[in-house]
Design a protein around this motif. Structure first.
Motif, PDB file in Angstrom:
ATOM      1  N   ARG A  81     -73.100 -25.744  69.371  1.00 15.34           N
ATOM      2  CA  ARG A  81     -74.228 -25.043  69.992  1.00 15.34           C
ATOM      3  C   ARG A  81     -75.268 -24.610  68.954  1.00 15.34           C
ATOM      4  O   ARG A  81     -76.473 -24.719  69.189  1.00 15.34           O
ATOM      5  N   ASP A  82     -74.803 -24.130  67.804  1.00 14.32           N
ATOM      6  CA  ASP A  82     -75.746 -23.702  66.754  1.00 14.32           C
ATOM      7  C   ASP A  82     -76.579 -24.870  66.248  1.00 14.32           C
ATOM      8  O   ASP A  82     -77.765 -24.722  65.963  1.00 14.32           O
ATOM      9  N   ASP A  98     -83.797 -17.402  69.908  1.00 12.92           N
ATOM     10  CA  ASP A  98     -82.680 -16.569  69.442  1.00 12.92           C
ATOM     11  C   ASP A  98     -82.110 -15.747  70.592  1.00 12.92           C
ATOM     12  O   ASP A  98     -80.896 -15.560  70.701  1.00 12.92           O
ATOM     13  N   GLY A  99     -82.978 -15.242  71.459  1.00 17.97           N
ATOM     14  CA  GLY A  99     -82.523 -14.487  72.624  1.00 17.97           C
ATOM     15  C   GLY A  99     -81.692 -15.344  73.568  1.00 17.97           C
ATOM     16  O   GLY A  99     -80.690 -14.886  74.132  1.00 17.97           O
ATOM     17  N   ALA A 123     -79.918 -17.879  72.628  1.00 16.64           N
ATOM     18  CA  ALA A 123     -78.647 -18.108  71.931  1.00 16.64           C
ATOM     19  C   ALA A 123     -77.707 -16.920  72.112  1.00 16.64           C
ATOM     20  O   ALA A 123     -76.513 -17.094  72.349  1.00 16.64           O
ATOM     21  N   GLN A 124     -78.240 -15.714  72.021  1.00 17.92           N
ATOM     22  CA  GLN A 124     -77.406 -14.518  72.159  1.00 17.92           C
ATOM     23  C   GLN A 124     -76.936 -14.303  73.596  1.00 17.92           C
ATOM     24  O   GLN A 124     -75.854 -13.796  73.833  1.00 17.92           O
ATOM     25  N   SER A 125     -77.762 -14.690  74.546  1.00 14.56           N
ATOM     26  CA  SER A 125     -77.389 -14.484  75.943  1.00 14.56           C
ATOM     27  C   SER A 125     -76.371 -15.510  76.435  1.00 14.56           C
ATOM     28  O   SER A 125     -75.740 -15.307  77.470  1.00 14.56           O
ATOM     29  N   GLY A 126     -76.244 -16.614  75.706  1.00 18.83           N
ATOM     30  CA  GLY A 126     -75.283 -17.640  76.107  1.00 18.83           C
ATOM     31  C   GLY A 126     -75.779 -18.548  77.208  1.00 18.83           C
ATOM     32  O   GLY A 126     -74.977 -19.194  77.886  1.00 18.83           O
TER      33      GLY A 126
END
Length: 130
Positions: free
Chosen positions: A14-15, A70-71, A73-76
């Motif tokens: 994912r990254d 980035d948001g 990514a953090q939220s999934g």
């Protein structure tokens, strides 16, 4: 560029998908900025939209896109949508300001800046010694 980036692909990290999406967006911007400008324009301007899908994409600024990714990514979230449309920037060319060097004859001086008696040595290092 209108593209939906899917972040859940079997066998892919994912990254790395997020990094690839960022790189793809910046590469597109660089490529578009290199294009020849239409007559009478001095820059390319861009319209940006970002959202989880095309239907709910909102208008955003360029500097906010990385933070929005980035948001995501953090939220999934499973995907995000980016739309970037290039358009010619409207405006007058900047007028050049004449500095003091341009007004007094081009700024050519015989002094090398060290202020010493040997001003014609051409060294310019300010030293004057052997």
């Amino acid at each position: 560029m209108r593209k939906t980036y899917v972040l859940h692909i079997e066998g892919k990290n994912r990254d790395r998908l997020l990094d690839a999406a960022r790189h793809d967006i910046h590469r597109y911007l660089r490529r578009e900025r290199r294009r020849a400008l239409p007559e009478g324009t001095r820059f390319w301007d861009f319209d940006y939209r970002f959202g989880s899908s095309e239907a709910d994409a909102q208008s955003v600024r360029e500097e906010d896109i990385t933070g929005l990714i980035d948001g995501v990514a953090q939220s999934g979230a499973a995907q995000f949508y980016v739309e970037i449309v290039a358009r010619p920037g409207v405006g007058e060319p900047r007028k050049r300001k004449l500095g003091a060097a341009a007004q007094d004859g081009g700024g050519v001086h015989e002094d090398d800046g060290d202020g010493g008696a040997d001003a014609g040595d051409g060294g310019g290092d300010g030293g004057g010694g052997d």
